[in-house]
Design a protein around this motif. Structure first.
Motif, PDB file in Angstrom:
ATOM      1  N   ASP A 165       0.798  -1.223   0.000  1.00  0.00           N
ATOM      2  CA  ASP A 165       0.000   0.000   0.000  1.00  0.00           C
ATOM      3  C   ASP A 165       0.831   1.273   0.000  1.00  0.00           C
ATOM      4  N   ARG A 166       1.864   1.342   0.815  1.00  0.00           N
ATOM      5  CA  ARG A 166       2.599   2.594   0.979  1.00  0.00           C
ATOM      6  C   ARG A 166       4.099   2.334   0.996  1.00  0.00           C
ATOM      7  N   PHE A 167       4.852   3.313   0.527  1.00  0.00           N
ATOM      8  CA  PHE A 167       6.296   3.206   0.662  1.00  0.00           C
ATOM      9  C   PHE A 167       6.701   3.727   2.041  1.00  0.00           C
ATOM     10  N   ARG A 168       7.846   3.296   2.503  1.00  0.00           N
ATOM     11  CA  ARG A 168       8.356   3.739   3.792  1.00  0.00           C
ATOM     12  C   ARG A 168       9.379   4.843   3.575  1.00  0.00           C
ATOM     13  N   ALA A 169       9.392   5.846   4.452  1.00  0.00           N
ATOM     14  CA  ALA A 169      10.308   6.976   4.327  1.00  0.00           C
ATOM     15  C   ALA A 169      11.040   7.209   5.644  1.00  0.00           C
ATOM     16  N   ILE A 170      12.354   7.420   5.561  1.00  0.00           N
ATOM     17  CA  ILE A 170      13.172   7.770   6.720  1.00  0.00           C
ATOM     18  C   ILE A 170      13.932   9.057   6.377  1.00  0.00           C
ATOM     19  N   ARG A 171      13.654  10.116   7.095  1.00  0.00           N
ATOM     20  CA  ARG A 171      14.340  11.389   6.852  1.00  0.00           C
ATOM     21  C   ARG A 171      15.748  11.327   7.439  1.00  0.00           C
ATOM     22  N   ILE A 172      16.726  11.814   6.695  1.00  0.00           N
ATOM     23  CA  ILE A 172      18.127  11.749   7.111  1.00  0.00           C
ATOM     24  C   ILE A 172      18.587  13.150   7.486  1.00  0.00           C
ATOM     25  N   GLU A 173      19.110  13.271   8.719  1.00  0.00           N
ATOM     26  CA  GLU A 173      19.360  14.592   9.281  1.00  0.00           C
ATOM     27  C   GLU A 173      20.827  14.961   9.442  1.00  0.00           C
ATOM     28  N   ASP A 174      21.757  14.036   9.274  1.00  0.00           N
ATOM     29  CA  ASP A 174      23.159  14.418   9.432  1.00  0.00           C
ATOM     30  C   ASP A 174      24.047  13.600   8.503  1.00  0.00           C
ATOM     31  N   GLU A 175      25.301  14.034   8.418  1.00  0.00           N
ATOM     32  CA  GLU A 175      26.257  13.474   7.464  1.00  0.00           C
ATOM     33  C   GLU A 175      26.581  12.015   7.755  1.00  0.00           C
ATOM     34  N   GLU A 176      26.722  11.678   9.045  1.00  0.00           N
ATOM     35  CA  GLU A 176      27.059  10.306   9.411  1.00  0.00           C
ATOM     36  C   GLU A 176      25.929   9.342   9.040  1.00  0.00           C
ATOM     37  N   SER A 177      24.695   9.769   9.288  1.00  0.00           N
ATOM     38  CA  SER A 177      23.545   8.926   8.933  1.00  0.00           C
ATOM     39  C   SER A 177      23.430   8.770   7.427  1.00  0.00           C
ATOM     40  N   LEU A 178      23.738   9.828   6.684  1.00  0.00           N
ATOM     41  CA  LEU A 178      23.670   9.758   5.225  1.00  0.00           C
ATOM     42  C   LEU A 178      24.712   8.781   4.690  1.00  0.00           C
ATOM     43  N   LEU A 179      25.921   8.821   5.227  1.00  0.00           N
ATOM     44  CA  LEU A 179      26.962   7.889   4.786  1.00  0.00           C
ATOM     45  C   LEU A 179      26.565   6.455   5.101  1.00  0.00           C
ATOM     46  N   ALA A 180      26.047   6.211   6.307  1.00  0.00           N
ATOM     47  CA  ALA A 180      25.623   4.863   6.675  1.00  0.00           C
ATOM     48  C   ALA A 180      24.474   4.390   5.793  1.00  0.00           C
ATOM     49  N   CYS A 181      23.548   5.288   5.481  1.00  0.00           N
ATOM     50  CA  CYS A 181      22.421   4.927   4.633  1.00  0.00           C
ATOM     51  C   CYS A 181      22.875   4.636   3.208  1.00  0.00           C
ATOM     52  N   ALA A 182      23.802   5.449   2.689  1.00  0.00           N
ATOM     53  CA  ALA A 182      24.327   5.214   1.341  1.00  0.00           C
ATOM     54  C   ALA A 182      24.990   3.843   1.264  1.00  0.00           C
ATOM     55  N   ALA A 183      25.790   3.511   2.280  1.00  0.00           N
ATOM     56  CA  ALA A 183      26.442   2.191   2.303  1.00  0.00           C
ATOM     57  C   ALA A 183      25.404   1.079   2.431  1.00  0.00           C
ATOM     58  N   TYR A 184      24.386   1.302   3.238  1.00  0.00           N
ATOM     59  CA  TYR A 184      23.309   0.317   3.394  1.00  0.00           C
ATOM     60  C   TYR A 184      22.633   0.041   2.056  1.00  0.00           C
ATOM     61  N   VAL A 185      22.349   1.095   1.303  1.00  0.00           N
ATOM     62  CA  VAL A 185      21.686   0.936   0.004  1.00  0.00           C
ATOM     63  C   VAL A 185      22.631   0.285  -1.003  1.00  0.00           C
ATOM     64  N   ASP A 186      23.864   0.767  -1.090  1.00  0.00           N
ATOM     65  CA  ASP A 186      24.793   0.258  -2.100  1.00  0.00           C
ATOM     66  C   ASP A 186      25.264  -1.169  -1.810  1.00  0.00           C
ATOM     67  N   LEU A 187      25.185  -1.607  -0.558  1.00  0.00           N
ATOM     68  CA  LEU A 187      25.578  -2.973  -0.216  1.00  0.00           C
ATOM     69  C   LEU A 187      24.384  -3.914  -0.123  1.00  0.00           C
ATOM     70  N   ASN A 188      23.206  -3.436  -0.473  1.00  0.00           N
ATOM     71  CA  ASN A 188      21.999  -4.229  -0.287  1.00  0.00           C
ATOM     72  C   ASN A 188      22.038  -5.544  -1.048  1.00  0.00           C
ATOM     73  N   GLN A 189      22.524  -5.520  -2.277  1.00  0.00           N
ATOM     74  CA  GLN A 189      22.536  -6.741  -3.077  1.00  0.00           C
ATOM     75  C   GLN A 189      23.572  -7.740  -2.578  1.00  0.00           C
ATOM     76  N   VAL A 190      24.707  -7.254  -2.085  1.00  0.00           N
ATOM     77  CA  VAL A 190      25.704  -8.153  -1.490  1.00  0.00           C
ATOM     78  C   VAL A 190      25.124  -8.793  -0.240  1.00  0.00           C
ATOM     79  N   ARG A 191      24.463  -7.987   0.577  1.00  0.00           N
ATOM     80  CA  ARG A 191      23.879  -8.499   1.816  1.00  0.00           C
ATOM     81  C   ARG A 191      22.782  -9.528   1.539  1.00  0.00           C
ATOM     82  N   ALA A 192      22.035  -9.326   0.437  1.00  0.00           N
ATOM     83  CA  ALA A 192      20.942 -10.234   0.084  1.00  0.00           C
ATOM     84  C   ALA A 192      21.415 -11.481  -0.656  1.00  0.00           C
ATOM     85  N   GLY A 193      22.720 -11.550  -0.956  1.00  0.00           N
ATOM     86  CA  GLY A 193      23.252 -12.708  -1.658  1.00  0.00           C
ATOM     87  C   GLY A 193      23.033 -12.686  -3.153  1.00  0.00           C
ATOM     88  N   LEU A 194      22.627 -11.528  -3.699  1.00  0.00           N
ATOM     89  CA  LEU A 194      22.428 -11.404  -5.148  1.00  0.00           C
ATOM     90  C   LEU A 194      23.727 -11.100  -5.875  1.00  0.00           C
TER      91      LEU A 194
END
Length: 363
Positions: A165-194
């Motif tokens: 029904d809906r997409f999920r949204a997380i607002r990012i408020e600082d540089e450290e969180s943005l870096l961690a989120c970028a790594a989380y997104v870019d490593l998603n396929q490795v983490r999922a075994g794809l």
């Protein structure tokens, strides 16, 4: 627990960085290899990439990172409402008609005619509404999901839901969180075994950046040593990452403000991480090594980029492995999280115990 309205988290009239996640209905494998039917739907990932390129070129929103998996996708978006506010009426109308074209030519949006532009320019109420939509992540997601669902249902000869029904949204408020989120997104396929490595993570922003910088058949660790040779790099107009936001921001030398791009493929030339691509790749590869079964990898010294965040190795690995579980509505250091309030009700957002422990430990 009921999911909050996105208007409680995001104000479309203010510059915002937001991590968005959307899943197919019942988490079915509708965009990859379906283990039950044996069908492959990777071509639908290409549909999403084509739309992401179009949206990044015409919305008042930048695409920082993305990763498309078999039953969900992740995006990091940065809105630029101040830039949209400066666009003339003709520019607003043209951009909207390139996103929602009145006509298609060879599968691509046709340049709007004066009559089509006038239908928007001469209607002040509609024009104001479209101006707001162009910097609203909810409209980006609404149109993206709608196009893919309609096309997939036509292909499957189905008429039911494609997305949850809906997409999920997380607002990012600082540089450290943005870096961690970028790594989380870019490593998603490795983490999922794809994928085993980041350079094999197709349908992702890190794959597009690596292919553009080093070439599709180059081993990254070898190519990074020669990446300084500008003559070997492709022209920007031919790069796979041409629609993505520039990665590196130099806070001391880069111009202040939005830095609107001359490229027709993206909104701005403003970077978002205080790292070079080589430094970012080094951090991602180190993170993958730490998550592997090889215990010897734990003796490898962490990259300088990690030390600059003030996060411990444990905190970093936990955030990158489960960013969307650690943070519920806002991602930031604990003092910022505790001060954040709903835009509509003024209530505090829920903070997980894990978030309290991890981001409180930052120096």
């Amino acid at each position: 627990m009921a999911r909050l309205s996105r208007l409680e988290i995001i104000d479309p009239s203010e510059p915002t960085i937001v991590h968005v996640i959307n899943r197919t209905v019942r988490r079915c494998f509708l965009m990859g290899d379906d283990p039950f039917t044996g069908q492959n739907f990777d071509h639908r990932k290409q549909w999403i990439e084509v739309l992401l390129e179009r949206f990044a070129a015409h919305f008042g929103i930048e695409l920082l990172c993305y990763s498309i998996l078999s039953n969900h996708y992740h995006l990091i978006l940065r809105t630029q409402p101040e830039l949209v506010a400066d666009w003339g009426d003709s520019e607003i109308a043209r951009r909207w008609l390139m996103i929602c074209p009145a006509r298609m030519t060879n599968g691509e949006p046709a340049e709007p005619t004066d009559a089509e532009l006038n239908a928007i320019r001469n209607d002040p109420e509609r024009l104001a509404e479209i101006r707001c939509r162009l910097s609203d992540p909810s409209w980006w997601m609404r149109l993206l999901n709608q196009r893919i669902a309609q096309r997939a249902n036509r292909e499957d000869e189905e008429s039911g839901k494609f997305w949850q029904d809906r997409f999920r949204a997380i607002r990012i408020e600082d540089e450290e969180s943005l870096l961690a989120c970028a790594a989380y997104v870019d490593l998603n396929q490795v983490r999922a075994g794809l994928a085993e490595t980041i350079e094999e993570s197709e349908f992702s922003s890190i794959h597009a950046r690596i292919e553009s910088e080093f070439g599709s058949s180059t081993v990254v660790s070898q190519a990074m040593d020669t990446s300084r040779d500008e003559n070997q790099k492709r022209e920007r107009s031919q790069r796979r990452d041409k629609f993505l936001s520039k990665l590196t921001i130099d806070e001391r030398q880069d111009d202040l403000g939005i830095c609107e791009s001359d490229s027709p493929h993206r909104l701005s030339d403003k970077g978002f991480l205080p790292l070079t691509l080589s430094q970012y790749i080094e951090l991602l590869e180190w993170t993958v090594e730490q998550s592997s079964a090889d215990q010897k990898a734990t003796t490898v010294r962490p990259p300088v980029a990690l030390k600059q965040t003030g996060l411990s190795e444990h905190a970093w690995k936990t955030l990158v492995d489960g960013f969307a579980e650690v943070f519920t509505h806002v991602a930031a250091r604990i003092e910022t999280l505790e001060s954040c309030r709903s835009r509509l009700t003024g209530r505090r957002f829920r903070i997980t115990n894990e978030a309290r422990q991890l981001v409180s430990a930052a120096a």
